[in-house]
Design a protein around this motif. Structure first.
Motif, PDB file in Angstrom:
ATOM      1  N   SER A 411     -20.424 100.167  64.087  1.00 34.14           N
ATOM      2  CA  SER A 411     -19.349  99.317  63.594  1.00 34.14           C
ATOM      3  C   SER A 411     -18.408 100.146  62.739  1.00 34.14           C
ATOM      4  N   SER A 412     -17.186  99.652  62.570  1.00 39.39           N
ATOM      5  CA  SER A 412     -16.216 100.386  61.761  1.00 39.39           C
ATOM      6  C   SER A 412     -15.539  99.451  60.774  1.00 39.39           C
ATOM      7  N   VAL A 413     -14.971 100.050  59.731  1.00 38.09           N
ATOM      8  CA  VAL A 413     -14.277  99.292  58.694  1.00 38.09           C
ATOM      9  C   VAL A 413     -13.048 100.091  58.280  1.00 38.09           C
ATOM     10  N   TYR A 414     -11.978  99.380  57.984  1.00 37.34           N
ATOM     11  CA  TYR A 414     -10.733 100.015  57.559  1.00 37.34           C
ATOM     12  C   TYR A 414     -10.560  99.832  56.058  1.00 37.34           C
ATOM     13  N   LEU A 415     -10.327 100.942  55.360  1.00 33.55           N
ATOM     14  CA  LEU A 415     -10.130 100.923  53.909  1.00 33.55           C
ATOM     15  C   LEU A 415      -8.633 101.044  53.644  1.00 33.55           C
ATOM     16  N   GLU A 416      -8.010  99.903  53.341  1.00 29.89           N
ATOM     17  CA  GLU A 416      -6.558  99.839  53.241  1.00 29.89           C
ATOM     18  C   GLU A 416      -6.015 100.710  52.116  1.00 29.89           C
ATOM     19  N   SER A 417      -6.738 100.774  51.000  1.00 36.32           N
ATOM     20  CA  SER A 417      -6.219 101.493  49.833  1.00 36.32           C
ATOM     21  C   SER A 417      -6.052 102.984  50.084  1.00 36.32           C
ATOM     22  N   THR A 418      -6.800 103.549  51.020  1.00 42.20           N
ATOM     23  CA  THR A 418      -6.687 104.982  51.323  1.00 42.20           C
ATOM     24  C   THR A 418      -6.229 105.237  52.761  1.00 42.20           C
ATOM     25  N   ASN A 419      -5.981 104.170  53.507  1.00 39.73           N
ATOM     26  CA  ASN A 419      -5.577 104.280  54.911  1.00 39.73           C
ATOM     27  C   ASN A 419      -6.590 105.094  55.711  1.00 39.73           C
ATOM     28  N   GLN A 420      -7.884 104.782  55.501  1.00 39.03           N
ATOM     29  CA  GLN A 420      -8.957 105.478  56.205  1.00 39.03           C
ATOM     30  C   GLN A 420      -9.827 104.476  56.950  1.00 39.03           C
ATOM     31  N   SER A 421     -10.402 104.948  58.054  1.00 33.99           N
ATOM     32  CA  SER A 421     -11.382 104.160  58.797  1.00 33.99           C
ATOM     33  C   SER A 421     -12.726 104.856  58.727  1.00 33.99           C
ATOM     34  N   PHE A 422     -13.780 104.072  58.633  1.00 38.47           N
ATOM     35  CA  PHE A 422     -15.140 104.609  58.572  1.00 38.47           C
ATOM     36  C   PHE A 422     -16.015 103.841  59.560  1.00 38.47           C
ATOM     37  N   GLU A 423     -16.940 104.556  60.167  1.00 37.61           N
ATOM     38  CA  GLU A 423     -17.978 103.865  60.913  1.00 37.61           C
ATOM     39  C   GLU A 423     -19.242 103.885  60.067  1.00 37.61           C
ATOM     40  N   TYR A 424     -20.075 102.864  60.273  1.00 33.78           N
ATOM     41  CA  TYR A 424     -21.236 102.721  59.394  1.00 33.78           C
ATOM     42  C   TYR A 424     -22.418 102.176  60.171  1.00 33.78           C
ATOM     43  N   LYS A 425     -23.594 102.383  59.587  1.00 37.82           N
ATOM     44  CA  LYS A 425     -24.840 101.826  60.128  1.00 37.82           C
ATOM     45  C   LYS A 425     -25.691 101.392  58.947  1.00 37.82           C
ATOM     46  N   ALA A 426     -26.618 100.466  59.201  1.00 33.89           N
ATOM     47  CA  ALA A 426     -27.484  99.961  58.135  1.00 33.89           C
ATOM     48  C   ALA A 426     -28.899  99.797  58.674  1.00 33.89           C
TER      49      ALA A 426
END
Length: 481
Positions: A411-426
């Motif tokens: 899955s991925s998430v967009y961090l608006e404050s830094t204009n970055q996208s990250f993928e993550y796992k849990a």
């Protein structure tokens, strides 16, 4: 015989009645010990991370069982479940026939915890055969890195024949050499609800209004296990409220203790090993800002706050905590009810009932002693499953995702404050099978926690010491003690 770096490969015949149960053709030998570094430990196992170059082990950790230095427990690695434990887990596939408790623990995860929590957030791992010399060398190598109180209490069990190999969830499967930084947050959520059991005595009614975590903090502080109280409240983390989840994450970063650790490419950069007044030596805010400089693209002084926001948003979006809370709530009668079912199972006179002065409380508990054995088994089994869920950790890993990157399984998430996208796992980790014999310990600890908290709220109330078999230290409320 083939060689992968410093790893020796040899045919090993080792039977385990579970799919992908053993990593065949591999044995960790004396010369391989230097490729495994200390990552941390809990009450039962050490965790070692692989630092060598074998493709079979890059991005993996092993869990190595410990044995008490006191001589208690089973040092030969072949301790099967007791008769009463086999009764407890009867019907849970092959747990009851496992040749060792370590293998039983692996089967417990596969056949009990995965159906409850989901296969998408748990990895059962595989077993790897090890030599005694490998374990002895590991013991020497990591001794100075262990918290002193852990090292004084237990050592590596050098008589076991295998260890559990699982993915290192502080990195992504490609390991630490993919070029992009990977940051992982390990959270120990603890119990996320307040008990409402009718078996809770009137003198312990505070348990229905104050979290176990908060009360336990008081006991730890007075036993000098802590230098300050945690700001964290598990009810915030499990609340489902975005604001309260953010509050919980901020509190965990403020006072991490052993409830939060952060890893950069598999190396600990925030949090600590835990244990004792000085056991949690985490890096300063400024140093952590430097560690995540290449991960969070923001100005100095703002990266930690932005990273906390990222973690909180992912925790809020995940449904795994909802699943975990459902499993925790399998404990519907509290230890004050479950302890009576325990004595039914072990066929011993109830040591707790002997203490009751009030007929009302004695009457409530006598109702448990009159239920069928299968009902007692269900109560205790659910209590121990819930205990595992209350004591496990959640590992959330992030890595930057660039425009044009190929499709990912994560899955991925967009961090608006830094204009970055990250993928993550849990993933959940530390889903240990709890021994039946710990029921008495759980009861004594519960009484000690409530007793000391009550004394703190009402200083005129006498501080009772636990009765019966107990390894809990008496509460000490003298600040100069």
């Amino acid at each position: 015989m083939m060689m992968w770096g410093r790893m020796s490969l040899m045919i090993v015949f080792f039977f385990l009645g579970v799919d992908r149960g053993v990593m065949e053709h591999v044995m960790l030998e004396e010369k391989d010990a230097g490729d495994w570094s200390y990552r941390g430990e809990g009450a039962a196992n050490l965790v070692l991370a692989y630092t060598g170059s074998s493709p079979a082990f890059v991005g993996k950790v092993i869990r190595v069982p410990k044995v008490p230095k006191s001589g208690e427990g089973h040092a030969n690695g072949h301790s099967v479940l007791s008769k009463n434990e086999r009764l407890l887990w009867e019907g849970a596939d092959s747990i009851t026939t496992a040749p060792t408790k370590e293998i039983a623990g692996q089967l417990f995860i596969q056949h009990v915890m995965i159906p409850l929590l989901g296969s998408d957030c748990i990895d059962t791992g595989v077993r790897v055969v090890v030599s005694r010399e490998f374990l002895e060398n590991v013991e020497k190598n990591v001794h100075c890195q262990r918290p002193s109180w852990r090292a004084d209490a237990a050592k590596i069990n050098t008589s076991i024949g295998s260890v559990l190999l699982i993915p290192d969830h502080s990195v992504f499967p490609s390991g630490t050499n993919s070029g992009e930084p990977c940051i992982s947050v390990e959270i120990k959520p603890k119990c996320g609800f307040l008990p409402l059991s009718r078996f809770i005595s009137e003198e312990n009614a505070v348990k229905k209004n104050v979290t176990r975590f908060k009360m336990h903090q008081i006991l730890k502080l007075h036993q000098r296990q802590l230098s300050q109280l945690s700001e964290y409240d598990p009810l915030d983390l499990f609340s489902g409220s975005r604001d309260r989840v953010h509050k919980a994450i901020k509190a965990l970063f403020a006072t991490p203790q052993n409830n939060l650790r952060v890893f950069l490419n598999g190396s600990l950069v925030y949090g600590g090993l835990g244990g004792g007044m000085n056991g949690t030596s985490f890096v300063s805010g400024g140093a952590f800002e430097d560690h995540i400089r290449g991960f969070i693209k923001a100005a100095d002084g703002s990266r930690t706050m932005i990273f906390q926001h990222l973690v909180a948003e992912i925790v809020y979006k995940l449904d795994v905590l909802d699943r975990l809370l459902r499993v925790q709530k399998l404990d519907s009668v509290d230890i004050e009810g479950a302890i009576h079912a325990y004595y039914n199972i072990v066929s011993q006179p109830c040591a707790v009932c002997k203490r009751f002065d009030e007929d009302k409380q004695r009457l409530k508990c006598s109702s448990v002693h009159s239920i069928p054995l299968e009902e007692s088994v269900k109560i205790v089994r659910n209590y121990l499953i819930a205990a595992t869920a209350k004591d496990c950790s959640l590992m959330i890993s992030f890595r930057p995702r660039q425009d044009g990157d190929p499709e990912s399984a994560y899955s991925s998430v967009y961090l608006e404050s830094t204009n970055q996208s990250f993928e993550y796992k849990a993933y959940f980790i530390d889903l240990d099978l709890k021994p039946l014999k710990k029921m008495e310990y759980y009861y004594e600890l519960d009484q000690e926690i409530v007793n000391c908290y009550t004394q703190m709220v009402n200083p005129h109330s006498p501080c009772k010491e636990p009765q019966g078999p107990s390894v809990i230290q008496p509460c000490s409320l003298n600040p100069t003690a």
